[in-house]
Design a protein around this motif. Structure first.
Motif, mmCIF file in Angstrom:
data_model
loop_
_atom_site.group_PDB
_atom_site.id
_atom_site.type_symbol
_atom_site.label_atom_id
_atom_site.label_comp_id
_atom_site.label_asym_id
_atom_site.label_seq_id
_atom_site.Cartn_x
_atom_site.Cartn_y
_atom_site.Cartn_z
ATOM 1 N N UNK A 1 13.877 -9.558 -1.751
ATOM 2 C CA UNK A 1 13.124 -9.456 -0.507
ATOM 3 C C UNK A 1 11.674 -9.136 -0.853
ATOM 4 N N UNK A 2 10.758 -9.871 -0.266
ATOM 5 C CA UNK A 2 9.327 -9.670 -0.527
ATOM 6 C C UNK A 2 8.820 -8.469 0.255
ATOM 7 N N UNK A 3 8.266 -7.483 -0.470
ATOM 8 C CA UNK A 3 7.638 -6.319 0.150
ATOM 9 C C UNK A 3 6.257 -6.141 -0.480
ATOM 10 N N UNK A 4 5.430 -5.340 0.156
ATOM 11 C CA UNK A 4 4.079 -5.094 -0.352
ATOM 12 C C UNK A 4 3.778 -3.607 -0.316
ATOM 13 N N UNK A 5 3.198 -3.130 -1.399
ATOM 14 C CA UNK A 5 2.623 -1.790 -1.437
ATOM 15 C C UNK A 5 1.113 -1.959 -1.435
ATOM 16 N N UNK A 6 0.426 -1.098 -0.712
ATOM 17 C CA UNK A 6 -1.033 -1.072 -0.744
ATOM 18 C C UNK A 6 -1.441 0.278 -1.316
ATOM 19 N N UNK A 7 -2.082 0.239 -2.466
ATOM 20 C CA UNK A 7 -2.525 1.459 -3.143
ATOM 21 C C UNK A 7 -3.700 2.071 -2.389
ATOM 22 N N UNK A 8 -4.009 3.306 -2.729
ATOM 23 C CA UNK A 8 -5.079 4.039 -2.041
ATOM 24 C C UNK A 8 -6.432 3.328 -2.122
ATOM 25 N N UNK B 1 7.900 -2.507 11.202
ATOM 26 C CA UNK B 1 9.005 -2.253 10.289
ATOM 27 C C UNK B 1 9.543 -0.825 10.385
ATOM 28 N N UNK B 2 8.732 0.095 10.841
ATOM 29 C CA UNK B 2 9.187 1.486 10.956
ATOM 30 C C UNK B 2 10.433 1.580 11.834
ATOM 31 N N UNK B 3 10.471 0.763 12.863
ATOM 32 C CA UNK B 3 11.615 0.779 13.780
ATOM 33 C C UNK B 3 12.850 0.127 13.175
ATOM 34 N N UNK C 1 5.438 -3.625 4.556
ATOM 35 C CA UNK C 1 4.225 -3.177 3.895
ATOM 36 C C UNK C 1 4.186 -1.659 3.934
ATOM 37 N N UNK C 2 4.021 -1.072 2.761
ATOM 38 C CA UNK C 2 3.987 0.377 2.590
ATOM 39 C C UNK C 2 2.652 0.754 1.959
ATOM 40 N N UNK C 3 1.969 1.693 2.590
ATOM 41 C CA UNK C 3 0.650 2.124 2.109
ATOM 42 C C UNK C 3 0.766 3.509 1.508
ATOM 43 N N UNK C 4 0.206 3.662 0.320
ATOM 44 C CA UNK C 4 0.213 4.945 -0.393
ATOM 45 C C UNK C 4 -0.947 5.800 0.137
ATOM 46 N N UNK C 5 -0.670 7.023 0.583
ATOM 47 C CA UNK C 5 -1.734 7.890 1.098
ATOM 48 C C UNK C 5 -2.822 8.145 0.044
ATOM 49 N N UNK C 6 -4.056 8.189 0.482
ATOM 50 C CA UNK C 6 -5.189 8.381 -0.432
ATOM 51 C C UNK C 6 -5.104 9.707 -1.170
#
Length: 106
Positions: free
Chosen positions: A2-9, A57-59, A98-103
């Motif tokens: 499954x294609x997912x994405x992380x976005x770094x700080x 996606x949270x839901x 898409x998941x974003x890493x907190x700064x």
């Protein structure tokens, strides 16, 4: 997969083909996503894999259990869309997650 994405700080995108059934945290570690330390190895005993879940996606995620909620008390900059990536199990209907890493975690 499954294609997912992380976005770094710093805004860098990590597009990952994640194995279904694995955790988002495991995939972040395998792909060297900065800011996902996973000190406890995915045992939901720390908050070093804290992420923000983008969009709708949270839901779609399984509801947060009490242990995860308790661990988020130790994270910085917690928001309504905060989750621990060790508790997010990858499945086909999460394609595009898409998941974003907190700064402040980086």
């Amino acid at each position: 997969m499954t294609a997912i994405t992380f976005i770094a700080h710093d805004g860098t995108r990590y597009d990952i083909d994640a194995a279904d059934g694995s955790s988002a945290m495991e995939n972040a570690i395998r792909n060297d996503v900065p800011g996902i330390d996973a000190d406890c190895g995915g045992a939901c005993a720390c908050a070093t894999c804290h992420v923000y879940v983008d969009g709708d996606h949270a839901e779609q995620l399984a509801p947060m259990e009490a242990m995860e909620e308790d661990m988020l008390d130790f994270a910085l900059d917690v928001r309504s869309n905060s989750r621990l990536s060790c508790q997010i199990r990858i499945r086909p209907d999460l394609a595009g997650l898409t998941l974003t890493v907190p700064a402040r975690q980086a």
